[in-house]
Design a protein around this motif. Structure first.
Motif, PDB file in Angstrom:
ATOM      1  N   GLU A   1       0.814  -1.218   0.000  1.00  8.53           N
ATOM      2  CA  GLU A   1       0.000   0.000   0.000  1.00  8.53           C
ATOM      3  C   GLU A   1       0.849   1.271   0.000  1.00  8.53           C
ATOM      4  N   THR A   2       1.985   1.253   0.694  1.00  7.18           N
ATOM      5  CA  THR A   2       2.805   2.463   0.822  1.00  7.18           C
ATOM      6  C   THR A   2       3.810   2.611  -0.307  1.00  7.18           C
ATOM      7  N   GLY A   3       4.235   1.504  -0.925  1.00  7.90           N
ATOM      8  CA  GLY A   3       5.131   1.556  -2.065  1.00  7.90           C
ATOM      9  C   GLY A   3       6.607   1.615  -1.727  1.00  7.90           C
ATOM     10  N   SER A   4       6.962   1.912  -0.484  1.00  9.75           N
ATOM     11  CA  SER A   4       8.385   2.004  -0.114  1.00  9.75           C
ATOM     12  C   SER A   4       8.588   1.520   1.312  1.00  9.75           C
ATOM     13  N   LYS A   5       9.807   1.049   1.558  1.00 10.10           N
ATOM     14  CA  LYS A   5      10.141   0.574   2.901  1.00 10.10           C
ATOM     15  C   LYS A   5      10.114   1.710   3.920  1.00 10.10           C
ATOM     16  N   GLY A   6      10.570   2.885   3.507  1.00  6.70           N
ATOM     17  CA  GLY A   6      10.610   4.023   4.422  1.00  6.70           C
ATOM     18  C   GLY A   6       9.225   4.422   4.891  1.00  6.70           C
ATOM     19  N   MET A   7       8.283   4.557   3.947  1.00  5.36           N
ATOM     20  CA  MET A   7       6.933   4.931   4.324  1.00  5.36           C
ATOM     21  C   MET A   7       6.266   3.825   5.134  1.00  5.36           C
ATOM     22  N   ALA A   8       6.548   2.573   4.789  1.00 10.81           N
ATOM     23  CA  ALA A   8       5.986   1.452   5.551  1.00 10.81           C
ATOM     24  C   ALA A   8       6.470   1.507   7.001  1.00 10.81           C
ATOM     25  N   LEU A   9       7.767   1.819   7.192  1.00  8.26           N
ATOM     26  CA  LEU A   9       8.306   1.906   8.541  1.00  8.26           C
ATOM     27  C   LEU A   9       7.662   3.062   9.310  1.00  8.26           C
ATOM     28  N   ILE A  10       7.425   4.190   8.628  1.00  8.35           N
ATOM     29  CA  ILE A  10       6.748   5.320   9.263  1.00  8.35           C
ATOM     30  C   ILE A  10       5.347   4.910   9.712  1.00  8.35           C
ATOM     31  N   VAL A  11       4.644   4.179   8.851  1.00 12.18           N
ATOM     32  CA  VAL A  11       3.290   3.718   9.197  1.00 12.18           C
ATOM     33  C   VAL A  11       3.332   2.812  10.428  1.00 12.18           C
ATOM     34  N   TRP A  12       4.337   1.931  10.498  1.00 12.72           N
ATOM     35  CA  TRP A  12       4.443   1.040  11.652  1.00 12.72           C
ATOM     36  C   TRP A  12       4.673   1.808  12.946  1.00 12.72           C
ATOM     37  N   VAL A  13       5.577   2.787  12.908  1.00  9.05           N
ATOM     38  CA  VAL A  13       5.868   3.568  14.117  1.00  9.05           C
ATOM     39  C   VAL A  13       4.651   4.400  14.527  1.00  9.05           C
ATOM     40  N   LEU A  14       4.011   5.054  13.544  1.00  4.07           N
ATOM     41  CA  LEU A  14       2.838   5.868  13.851  1.00  4.07           C
ATOM     42  C   LEU A  14       1.677   5.000  14.331  1.00  4.07           C
ATOM     43  N   SER A  15       1.560   3.796  13.803  1.00  6.16           N
ATOM     44  CA  SER A  15       0.515   2.884  14.282  1.00  6.16           C
ATOM     45  C   SER A  15       0.737   2.550  15.754  1.00  6.16           C
ATOM     46  N   GLY A  16       1.997   2.359  16.130  1.00  6.92           N
ATOM     47  CA  GLY A  16       2.303   2.127  17.542  1.00  6.92           C
ATOM     48  C   GLY A  16       1.986   3.330  18.397  1.00  6.92           C
ATOM     49  N   LEU A  17       2.276   4.535  17.875  1.00  6.35           N
ATOM     50  CA  LEU A  17       1.992   5.751  18.619  1.00  6.35           C
ATOM     51  C   LEU A  17       0.487   5.942  18.801  1.00  6.35           C
ATOM     52  N   VAL A  18      -0.277   5.731  17.719  1.00  6.42           N
ATOM     53  CA  VAL A  18      -1.739   5.859  17.805  1.00  6.42           C
ATOM     54  C   VAL A  18      -2.303   4.837  18.789  1.00  6.42           C
ATOM     55  N   SER A  19      -1.791   3.619  18.746  1.00  6.63           N
ATOM     56  CA  SER A  19      -2.254   2.586  19.678  1.00  6.63           C
ATOM     57  C   SER A  19      -1.914   2.949  21.116  1.00  6.63           C
ATOM     58  N   MET A  20      -0.743   3.541  21.322  1.00  7.70           N
ATOM     59  CA  MET A  20      -0.347   3.968  22.662  1.00  7.70           C
ATOM     60  C   MET A  20      -1.281   5.057  23.177  1.00  7.70           C
ATOM     61  N   ILE A  21      -1.639   6.005  22.315  1.00  6.34           N
ATOM     62  CA  ILE A  21      -2.573   7.064  22.713  1.00  6.34           C
ATOM     63  C   ILE A  21      -3.926   6.452  23.071  1.00  6.34           C
ATOM     64  N   GLY A  22      -4.387   5.526  22.225  1.00  4.51           N
ATOM     65  CA  GLY A  22      -5.650   4.862  22.521  1.00  4.51           C
ATOM     66  C   GLY A  22      -5.603   4.095  23.831  1.00  4.51           C
ATOM     67  N   ALA A  23      -4.493   3.402  24.085  1.00  3.61           N
ATOM     68  CA  ALA A  23      -4.360   2.627  25.316  1.00  3.61           C
ATOM     69  C   ALA A  23      -4.369   3.526  26.546  1.00  3.61           C
ATOM     70  N   LEU A  24      -3.731   4.699  26.466  1.00  2.00           N
ATOM     71  CA  LEU A  24      -3.745   5.632  27.596  1.00  2.00           C
ATOM     72  C   LEU A  24      -5.160   6.154  27.851  1.00  2.00           C
ATOM     73  N   CYS A  25      -5.889   6.443  26.768  1.00  2.00           N
ATOM     74  CA  CYS A  25      -7.283   6.871  26.933  1.00  2.00           C
ATOM     75  C   CYS A  25      -8.111   5.758  27.567  1.00  2.00           C
ATOM     76  N   TYR A  26      -7.846   4.535  27.159  1.00  8.18           N
ATOM     77  CA  TYR A  26      -8.579   3.404  27.731  1.00  8.18           C
ATOM     78  C   TYR A  26      -8.179   3.155  29.179  1.00  8.18           C
ATOM     79  N   ALA A  27      -6.985   3.584  29.576  1.00  2.64           N
ATOM     80  CA  ALA A  27      -6.604   3.486  30.980  1.00  2.64           C
ATOM     81  C   ALA A  27      -7.509   4.370  31.832  1.00  2.64           C
ATOM     82  N   GLU A  28      -7.825   5.565  31.326  1.00  2.00           N
ATOM     83  CA  GLU A  28      -8.782   6.417  32.046  1.00  2.00           C
ATOM     84  C   GLU A  28     -10.155   5.768  32.081  1.00  2.00           C
ATOM     85  N   LEU A  29     -10.604   5.247  30.929  1.00  3.08           N
ATOM     86  CA  LEU A  29     -11.919   4.607  30.889  1.00  3.08           C
ATOM     87  C   LEU A  29     -11.961   3.374  31.799  1.00  3.08           C
ATOM     88  N   GLY A  30     -10.896   2.572  31.771  1.00  2.00           N
ATOM     89  CA  GLY A  30     -10.880   1.333  32.536  1.00  2.00           C
ATOM     90  C   GLY A  30     -10.835   1.543  34.034  1.00  2.00           C
TER      91      GLY A  30
END
Length: 494
Positions: A64-93
């Motif tokens: 989907e991204t066409g390059s290794k660099g962009m794919a790596l960026i997507v992986w890191v940002l996916s981890g960051l987004v998941s971390m933000i979601g997990a922190l929000c869920y810590a408040e909810l939980g």
């Protein structure tokens, strides 16, 4: 459906950990037990997350991204987004310390209908589809060396996936302590497996060169639709970060241990995933990665020589542990939904001897087995990720709404307001632009959610049901209770 108030357990009130206050030996009846400590929580989160995704998503993300660099960026940002979601869920939980995760949070914020729609989607889409994908990838990687260089036969893959699903379900039915021991052991093994991949790639680069890590951004695709779908594949690999919230009632001291488990596990997973992707990109050409759904097997054949058999074993460890954790945590979601009257009462029964929700586990296993016949893993991932993004967006929106509507609720953890807003924007981007790239998959998911409305009206909202319907539900519940030697929660005798 069980005859209970439609708002039971969901109406706004002072929220406490009602369902777990009584100990097993207190004489209060059959209950789930508080047996999970902080490291068990870390093992569940890491064990569920690190599974099938890291071995199948690299090729899909790169396509989907066409390059290794962009794919790596997507992986890191996916981890960051998941971390933000997990922190929000810590408040909810910690604000709503009840099992059920999104089901409990959406219900507290918006009422029983949205909560039921989440349960409806989770029952037939989110949980069984995720479990089916994990089981299929496990089977694919186990069989790939035997069929190489061809792809394994579809029938063989489905059969192995079905056997593993049934076996893991049986473990979960038998003993919670067995489940946690399996989860702890397999979590350690899978982290070791991914570290072996990384250090093996370091040795490969010392012996050869770093040519494959040069021109990392060449060929990058920047279309929003492609980027959104790439994020779906990345986020699928991180999915499971909210599963510990499904079992809050079985977590010791959830106000402390839930956020601790999140803060330990999420950075660990993001780091390991990033290192694993760098390792794959350093050893394999883009064409090799995109051409195979069993990337780890190709990696092992390239650099491990006669030890290449170890990679399918590592994949089996990772996916087995992930499936085990997902089945354990998600069965509690359906148990809670049935306890609140949003599913047949039979699903809320607890085994009298083992104190496990056996009917819930078996029902979920059956739905997963049905979905195994759909072997297009890529389509299944887009389908399930689109639906999951809609409901995690709803949960975070509920957090913001309760900040306004119920400001006096006790919040042991209170995240900065910027975090849920960023997460809302990210989820909205994914849902909107994925509709452009994959309109059919996303449309099916949204249509299925909408189909839950008439089901809610017929089985939950309609109180004056015909006598034959009520009799059939009662007979089904009694039959399940006898078959599985189970009782409703808090029952003291037959």
């Amino acid at each position: 459906m069980a005859k209970v108030s439609e708002t039971e357990g969901l109406a706004p009130r002072a929220i406490g950990d009602e369902a777990g206050d009584k100990s097993e030996g207190s004489g209060e009846g059959v209950r789930l037990k508080k047996e999970l400590g902080v490291m068990n929580g870390v093992a569940i989160i890491v064990g569920v997350i690190v599974g099938s995704g890291i071995f199948v998503s690299p090729s899909m993300t790169l396509r989907e991204t066409g390059s290794k660099g962009m794919a790596l960026i997507v992986w890191v940002l996916s981890g960051l987004v998941s971390m933000i979601g997990a922190l929000c869920y810590a408040e909810l939980g910690t604000m709503i310390p009840k099992s059920g995760g999104d089901y409990a949070y959406i219900g507290e914020a918006f009422g029983p209908l949205p909560a039921f729609l989440y349960l409806w989607a989770a029952l037939f889409v989110l949980v069984p589809t995720g479990n089916a994908v994990t089981a299929l990838i496990l089977a694919e990687n186990i069989l790939q060396p035997l069929w190489s260089p061809c792809k394994p036969a579809r029938e063989a893959v489905c059969l192995i996936a079905a056997v593993v699903t049934c076996f893991v379900t049986a473990i979960n039915c038998y003993n919670v302590k067995w489940v946690t021991k399996v989860q702890d052991s397999f979590t350690a093994a899978k982290i070791l497996a991914l570290l072996v991949i990384f250090f093996a790639s370091i040795g490969y680069m010392f012996e050869h060169d770093t040519e494959k890590l040069q021109s990392m951004m060449e060929g990058t695709v920047t279309k929003p639709g492609n980027i959104a779908v790439a994020f779906y594949f990345g986020l699928f690999s991180y999915s499971g970060w909210n599963y510990l919230n499904f079992v809050t009632e079985e977590l010791k001291d959830p106000h402390k241990n839930l956020p601790r488990a999140i803060l330990i596990s999420m950075p660990m997973v993001t780091l390991v995933y990033t290192l694993t992707n760098v390792a794959l990109f350093a050893v394999l050409d883009s064409g090799d990665i995109m051409a195979s759904d069993a990337v780890a097997v190709i990696f092992g054949q390239k650099i491990l020589s006669f030890m290449s058999w170890i990679m399918p074993v590592f994949v089996a460890l990772c996916t087995f542990g992930s499936l085990n954790g997902a089945i354990y945590a998600s069965s509690r979601l359906f148990f809670v939904g049935a306890r609140n009257g949003h599913l047949p009462l039979a699903i809320s029964l607890i085994d009298m001897k083992r104190l496990t929700p056996v009917p819930s586990l078996i029902f979920m296993c059956l739905v997963t087995l049905v979905l195994l016949v759909f072997s297009d893993v890529e389509k299944l991932i887009v389908y399930v990720s689109a639906v999951e993004a809609i409901f995690t967006l709803s949960s975070i929106a509920g957090l913001l709404w309760m900040r306004y509507s119920r400001p006096k609720l006790m919040r042991p953890i209170r995240v900065n307001l910027i975090l849920p807003i960023v997460y809302l924007i990210a989820c909205t981007f994914l849902v909107v632009f994925s509709c452009v790239r994959e309109p059919v998959g996303v449309g099916i998911g949204i249509a299925f959610i909408g189909a839950g409305v008439p089901v809610y009206v017929l089985f939950i909202l309609w109180k004056n049901k015909p006598e034959w319907m009520q009799s059939a539900c009662n007979s089904f519940t009694i039959a399940c209770a006898k078959m599985f030697l189970s009782l409703p929660e808090d029952s003291k005798d037959l």
